[in-house]
Each structure stands twice: as C-alpha cells, then as structure tokens.
Design a protein around this motif. Structure first.
Motif, PDB file in Angstrom:
ATOM      1  N   ILE A  53      -7.788  -2.768  45.113  1.00  0.00           N
ATOM      2  CA  ILE A  53      -8.764  -1.791  45.532  1.00  0.00           C
ATOM      3  C   ILE A  53      -9.285  -2.153  46.944  1.00  0.00           C
ATOM      4  CG2 ILE A  53     -11.239  -0.986  44.664  1.00  0.00           C
ATOM      5  CD1 ILE A  53     -10.345  -1.695  42.001  1.00  0.00           C
ATOM      6  N   GLY A 132     -13.605   7.934  46.343  1.00  0.00           N
ATOM      7  CA  GLY A 132     -14.239   6.773  46.508  1.00  0.00           C
ATOM      8  C   GLY A 132     -13.137   5.789  47.261  1.00  0.00           C
ATOM      9  N   ALA A 133     -13.165   4.416  46.948  1.00  0.00           N
ATOM     10  CA  ALA A 133     -12.250   3.605  47.749  1.00  0.00           C
ATOM     11  C   ALA A 133     -10.804   3.821  47.096  1.00  0.00           C
ATOM     12  CB  ALA A 133     -12.492   1.918  47.217  1.00  0.00           C
TER      13      ALA A 133
ATOM     14  N   ASP B  50      -0.940   7.343  35.016  1.00  0.00           N
ATOM     15  CA  ASP B  50      -1.591   8.611  35.077  1.00  0.00           C
ATOM     16  C   ASP B  50      -3.190   7.834  35.166  1.00  0.00           C
ATOM     17  OD1 ASP B  50      -1.717  11.591  35.445  1.00  0.00           O
ATOM     18  OD2 ASP B  50      -3.263  11.056  33.841  1.00  0.00           O
ATOM     19  N   ALA B  51      -3.782   8.317  36.330  1.00  0.00           N
ATOM     20  CA  ALA B  51      -5.107   7.990  36.702  1.00  0.00           C
ATOM     21  C   ALA B  51      -5.971   9.124  36.199  1.00  0.00           C
ATOM     22  CB  ALA B  51      -5.316   7.300  37.959  1.00  0.00           C
ATOM     23  N   ILE B  53     -10.187  10.041  37.782  1.00  0.00           N
ATOM     24  CA  ILE B  53     -11.101   9.387  38.707  1.00  0.00           C
ATOM     25  C   ILE B  53     -12.418  10.228  38.600  1.00  0.00           C
ATOM     26  CG2 ILE B  53     -11.350   9.084  41.111  1.00  0.00           C
ATOM     27  CD1 ILE B  53      -8.333   9.049  41.609  1.00  0.00           C
ATOM     28  N   ALA B  54     -13.651   9.406  38.678  1.00  0.00           N
ATOM     29  CA  ALA B  54     -14.954  10.045  38.558  1.00  0.00           C
ATOM     30  C   ALA B  54     -14.878  11.240  39.660  1.00  0.00           C
ATOM     31  CB  ALA B  54     -16.121   9.153  38.527  1.00  0.00           C
ATOM     32  N   VAL B  56     -13.268  14.005  40.080  1.00  0.00           N
ATOM     33  CA  VAL B  56     -12.191  14.537  40.362  1.00  0.00           C
ATOM     34  C   VAL B  56     -11.536  15.077  38.849  1.00  0.00           C
ATOM     35  CG1 VAL B  56      -9.616  14.369  41.239  1.00  0.00           C
ATOM     36  CG2 VAL B  56     -11.440  13.287  42.475  1.00  0.00           C
ATOM     37  N   HIS B  57     -11.514  14.094  38.157  1.00  0.00           N
ATOM     38  CA  HIS B  57     -10.985  14.554  36.842  1.00  0.00           C
ATOM     39  C   HIS B  57     -12.157  14.597  35.658  1.00  0.00           C
ATOM     40  CE1 HIS B  57      -7.523  12.660  38.517  1.00  0.00           C
ATOM     41  NE2 HIS B  57      -6.936  13.661  38.388  1.00  0.00           N
ATOM     42  N   GLY B  94     -11.169   0.694  36.971  1.00  0.00           N
ATOM     43  CA  GLY B  94     -12.010   0.062  38.044  1.00  0.00           C
ATOM     44  C   GLY B  94     -13.456   0.769  38.083  1.00  0.00           C
ATOM     45  N   VAL B  95     -14.304  -0.293  37.840  1.00  0.00           N
ATOM     46  CA  VAL B  95     -15.651   0.081  37.557  1.00  0.00           C
ATOM     47  C   VAL B  95     -16.703  -0.635  38.496  1.00  0.00           C
ATOM     48  CG1 VAL B  95     -15.492   0.930  35.028  1.00  0.00           C
ATOM     49  CG2 VAL B  95     -15.735  -1.405  35.570  1.00  0.00           C
ATOM     50  N   THR B  99     -22.162  -0.798  36.160  1.00  0.00           N
ATOM     51  CA  THR B  99     -21.748   0.013  34.878  1.00  0.00           C
ATOM     52  C   THR B  99     -22.346  -0.842  33.722  1.00  0.00           C
ATOM     53  OG1 THR B  99     -19.508   0.397  36.275  1.00  0.00           O
ATOM     54  CG2 THR B  99     -19.837   0.842  33.802  1.00  0.00           C
ATOM     55  N   SER B 130     -14.788  -2.046  41.238  1.00  0.00           N
ATOM     56  CA  SER B 130     -14.413  -1.080  42.368  1.00  0.00           C
ATOM     57  C   SER B 130     -15.575  -0.725  42.912  1.00  0.00           C
ATOM     58  CB  SER B 130     -13.895   0.374  41.336  1.00  0.00           C
ATOM     59  OG  SER B 130     -13.795   1.529  42.250  1.00  0.00           O
ATOM     60  N   PRO B 131     -15.724  -0.815  44.305  1.00  0.00           N
ATOM     61  CA  PRO B 131     -16.809  -0.408  44.870  1.00  0.00           C
ATOM     62  C   PRO B 131     -16.991   1.350  45.182  1.00  0.00           C
ATOM     63  CG  PRO B 131     -15.309  -1.328  46.366  1.00  0.00           C
ATOM     64  CD  PRO B 131     -14.612  -1.280  45.027  1.00  0.00           C
ATOM     65  N   GLY B 132     -15.962   1.884  44.995  1.00  0.00           N
ATOM     66  CA  GLY B 132     -15.889   3.297  45.169  1.00  0.00           C
ATOM     67  C   GLY B 132     -16.001   3.772  43.488  1.00  0.00           C
ATOM     68  N   ALA B 133     -15.315   4.967  43.310  1.00  0.00           N
ATOM     69  CA  ALA B 133     -15.541   5.943  42.140  1.00  0.00           C
ATOM     70  C   ALA B 133     -14.878   5.129  40.996  1.00  0.00           C
ATOM     71  CB  ALA B 133     -14.801   7.100  42.487  1.00  0.00           C
ATOM     72  N   PHE B 135     -12.328   4.578  38.083  1.00  0.00           N
ATOM     73  CA  PHE B 135     -11.191   5.269  37.756  1.00  0.00           C
ATOM     74  C   PHE B 135     -10.683   4.511  36.425  1.00  0.00           C
ATOM     75  CE2 PHE B 135      -9.853   1.759  40.598  1.00  0.00           C
ATOM     76  CZ  PHE B 135      -8.459   1.422  39.883  1.00  0.00           C
ATOM     77  N   ASN B 137      -6.753   4.056  34.687  1.00  0.00           N
ATOM     78  CA  ASN B 137      -5.349   4.479  34.911  1.00  0.00           C
ATOM     79  C   ASN B 137      -4.689   3.733  33.497  1.00  0.00           C
ATOM     80  OD1 ASN B 137      -2.941   4.638  37.102  1.00  0.00           O
ATOM     81  ND2 ASN B 137      -2.415   3.031  35.487  1.00  0.00           N
TER      82      ASN B 137
END
Lengths: 299, 299
Positions: A53, A132-133, B50-51, B53-54, B56-57, B94-95, B99, B130-133, B135, B137
């Motif tokens: 990531i 995000g990232a 398949d992922a 992602i906050a 998006v999905h 990835g959180v 969280t 995960s510093p971003g959204a 996800f 997977n």
C-alpha cells in the motif's frame, strides 16, 4: 475498541476464530501460506495473498518497477518459507483515475521481471479505481512435496535457531529489491529438513516469538549473535522489518553438518545461529522485550 | 496518458500484453477466472481475485456484514461463470488503525455467512494498515470438470443469448445481498452446455460486447426484450452494473429445450433470450451505443 489499541496479532487472532475451513485444508490461516490438499497427496498446493500500500510499504514517488518487484517478491518469499515452488499469480490493482499509464507500465515491468526470474506465471487479476491510496494485492499459488513442507509450528525444544543474510536497515533500499530466498529454502528442505520455518517480514522481534508460539515452545535469543546489516544496530535488526530472510529451526544434532554444507553451497550468504527453542517460557533473554513492526500499533 | 482517458478495457489490454504465463495455464488474464491445469486433466483449477473499495463498491457507512457478503459473493459469481465449484478463499484487508474491531467482526460475519452458504473455506489472508480507503480483496480458488468448463470465448455465430434474473437498479440494494448464480450455472453446464458464459458485473452494455469480442462474433441485442428490475429502465439495465446475473450463449437448436427445462428447474428465476451472436460486426441494433460501467472513465 480501535485496531490501533489492539495490535496486529490480536486482530488476526480475533478474525481467524471459527472460520469455515472447507475440505482439503492441511493448514488454514496463521502460517506463511495456506496448505491445501489431502493428507496423503504427494504434493500439496500453497496459497498466499499479500498487499503493498502506498505510504505504508512504499513511497508514492518510488520507481514503479521497484514497487512491482517488491509486491510479487513478498509473496514469493512466503511460498519459499514453506519450502515450496511458486506457480501462478493474480494481481489486483487499486489506482486512481489520475494515475499515468506510464506508471502502470513501470509497475508491470517490475512484476514481469520478478515473475520471469522466479518462474511465476501472471494469469490474471483485476484493476479498479481506488479513491484512496494506491494498492497492489498479489495472490500467489505454489506447490510443495508433502515430505518437504515446513510449517511454523514444527519447532522442537532445543532446536537451533538460524537466520539467513543480515537483518535491519531494510528501508535504506533492500525492501524494494530484495531477493526472496527461494533457492536457499528449496535446498534446505531437500537436504537438511528444518523443523520450522518462516520468512522475516515484520522483524525478528515480532516474528521469532510467533514461530516459537506456533511451535508451542519458548525461545532463547543470543542478542550479540544477531547478524546486522552494515549500518544497523541489533535494535534495527529486531524491529525494522521487511528483511525477507529465512528464520528456521533445526535439530541441534544436525546443526554442524548444516553449517558446513551451507558455506559450500551459498558462500556469499551468511547463515547465523542466533539461539535455540526452549520449553515454553514467556520471555527471551534480551534485555528489553523486542517488538518488531506492528501494522496497527502507533509507530 | 491518464487511465481515466483510456478506459478500463484499454488499460487491461495494455497490462496483459506479454505476461509470462508459466506452465499449466489453460486460460490466463481476460476471462472471469484463470483456468489452470494440463489439457488432459479431468478437473481444472480456477483462480480469481477481486477487490471491493470503500466509496466505489460500497458506502463507508454501509453495514459491515453486507460488505463482507458482497466481497466474497462477487468472486463466487466469477467461479460460477466458468461452470465451476468454489473452494478456498484468502482475504486481504486494508483498513485504517482507527477502524473499530466491531466493524471488522461484522465484516467477517458476512464473509463467514457467504462462505458457509456456498461451501467456501476461508484459509487465510492478510490484514494491513491502509491510510487511504478501506479495501477488501478476495482471492478465491475453485475447480471445474474439463468437460463442463465454459469460457467467454466459446460463443458461435447464431447462438441464442440469454440472461438470468432481471437487470438494473442494483444500487437500490441488490449489489449488497445478491445471490451468486452458482446452482444455476452448475445445472446449466451439466445439462445444457452453454457455448460461452460470463457474469454481469459492469452491466450488459459493457459485458455483452466483451463476450461477443472474446468469441470473435458480433451480436444483435433486442432492446425491448431486456428483463428490467422493477423500477429500472432498459438504460439502467444496460449501464447500472453489478447485476451478478449470468450471461450465456447456446446453440439455437438447444434453446427451446433449455427454456422448458429451466422453467421446471428454477420456476422463480426468469431466463430471458435477449438476442443472438452474429458474424463479426461492430454494432448492436440498440439506438445508442451502450456503455455500462467503466472503472476509469469519468462517470
């Protein structure tokens, strides 16, 4: 409760409790790879997923090819840690729509280079928009002869503990271009049968207690024997993480023959005895309790 | 050039060019799953990643158990689309460290529920910061009898084109609690041998041209025959995406028998003939060129 208050091992323990395993599972969550097959099969299948990531495992400005190399080699290192041979990879990318195609091409240059070098086929994946990232997830399959498969949990009291290479200072560059110890691991399992093995991804300070706990042993670590990367201290060697060296244990009676054969087989790569497994005790002999890298604890 | 200017299909075409495939690959990137094994094996292995992602999905505020269900069922739907049986899943999360553990527990409640219902074992994974959204997977393996395996590329000129269920309006809720058409797909491949099959994830407007192109055919779509979810228009049915219904083609001579047998076997699930494959022509008969969901084009 927040994950950052719990720490990675507690989070993982919580999540893997009561998972449905399905059929033909030799080892589920908790080792470097899942091991799949029937007890009597001559070959078992291995499966691993792992993500890198942006901002955690690489800097966004890093060269894309190095990121691709790292992403795939991390998973190959896990297959190696079971004594296995990597086979097929699937790549999931989460990238923003602003990403330049040249960056993606660079990433795949690194992925392809690692795949060719270690005999991996890239057979698919998924590319999705990530607001995000950026992340790259690798799913990697492999295979291992049943008689060669090494788990974290096979360590025995009085086993000698070894590490390959040198530890610490990975951030100076090695974390992006390390060589997974695939050849070394295959040679080990074929000729010297380690009892337990794993790869060092979070640092000896985290990973050795994990191996010992999985083996229901304690461990005694000789701090002065830890092979440090030039420029690194034993504290770096314990805590920096991302060494991607092998950590394994072997019967004490096999240690001398192993050391002699290793020097002949891999004259350029150090192999260092750093302690031994003990009856279950909660503490190593180190002066301060080592911790290694924790994904969730405040760093 | 930015990915958003290129669009998803062009990005994927670019990335899969010249990938090292390795040994024992029947189908690499480009179908719903990779198909692995030797040409003469009675069973082939399937692999998919398949992922979700906050943002998006799923919406970050969505119930975690529904997100877990969706994440695993998307991959199960891809295994179904090959005619296969899902086996083992690995979960990469990835959180952020912020969280809450309760959220993760909820997510795993949904993952476990889907795993139990469709006979999947959850055998491992990885949890990283995960510093971003956020996800999730999923890497999922499966198996399929060689004689039952259906690819996107097997469609033939004059094949009848069918879809299961109704299309459009998935965002109203179905995208979080859909039932992957596993039972239906297994029945189909065992009794009526479709020539080509895939699952509808990006909308009929994107996915039907993909199936036709993979089969080196054109297609004629009957817009008035498209089965729309109540409240949805044919435009929704073409473009909304995330229907997770089966799209397949079958020899015209087998169509009548299939329709009769389907009504008996699955009386509650519509099966609708929506057109046929043609000699290769670039356009369907629709009044405007349908597009479906594209991960990178500005929406």
């Amino acid at each position: 409760m927040k994950l950052s208050e719990l720490g990675e091992d507690a989070v993982v323990r919580e999540l893997i409790r009561g998972l449905p395993l399905g059929e033909n599972v030799i080892v589920g969550a908790g080792d470097d790879c899942a091991v799949l097959g029937r007890k009597t099969d001559a070959w078992w299948r291995l499966a691993k997923t792992d993500a890198v990531i942006a901002g955690v495992h690489f800097l966004p400005e890093e060269k894309a090819a190095r990121i691709g190399w790292k992403a795939l080699c991390r998973a190959i290192s896990d297959i190696a840690a079971m004594g296995g041979i990597p086979e097929h990879a699937l790549i999931t990318l989460g990238v923003s729509g602003d990403t330049d195609l040249a960056w993606l091409r660079g990433l795949y240059t690194g992925l392809r280079k690692a795949a060719r070098r270690f005999g991996v086929g890239i057979v698919g994946g998924e590319t999705c928009r990530s607001p995000g990232a950026t992340f790259i997830n690798i799913a990697l399959t492999g295979r291992v002869e049943r008689k060669f498969c090494v788990l974290r949990s096979g360590g025995k009291v009085d086993d000698a503990i070894y590490v390959t290479g040198t530890l610490g200072g990975s951030l100076a560059g090695k974390h992006l271009d390390f060589i997974p110890r695939l050849a070394e691991a295959r040679w080990l399992v074929a000729h010297h049968r380690p009892n337990a093995m794993m790869d060092l991804s979070d640092g000896l300070g985290s990973d050795l207690p994990r191996l010992a706990a999985a083996s229901k042993c304690g461990h005694e670590l000789w701090p002065l024997s830890i092979p440090c990367t030039p420029g690194s201290t034993p504290v770096n060697a314990m805590n920096d993480g991302e060494d991607f060296e092998l950590l394994f244990t072997i019967a004490l009676t096999a240690a001398a023959a192993l050391e002699r054969a290793w020097r002949k087989q891999f004259p350029k790569l150090p192999l260092t005895r750093i302690g031994h497994l003990t009856r279950k005790t909660p503490r190593s002999r180190g002066s301060s309790r080592p911790t290694g890298y924790d994904h969730f604890k405040a760093q």
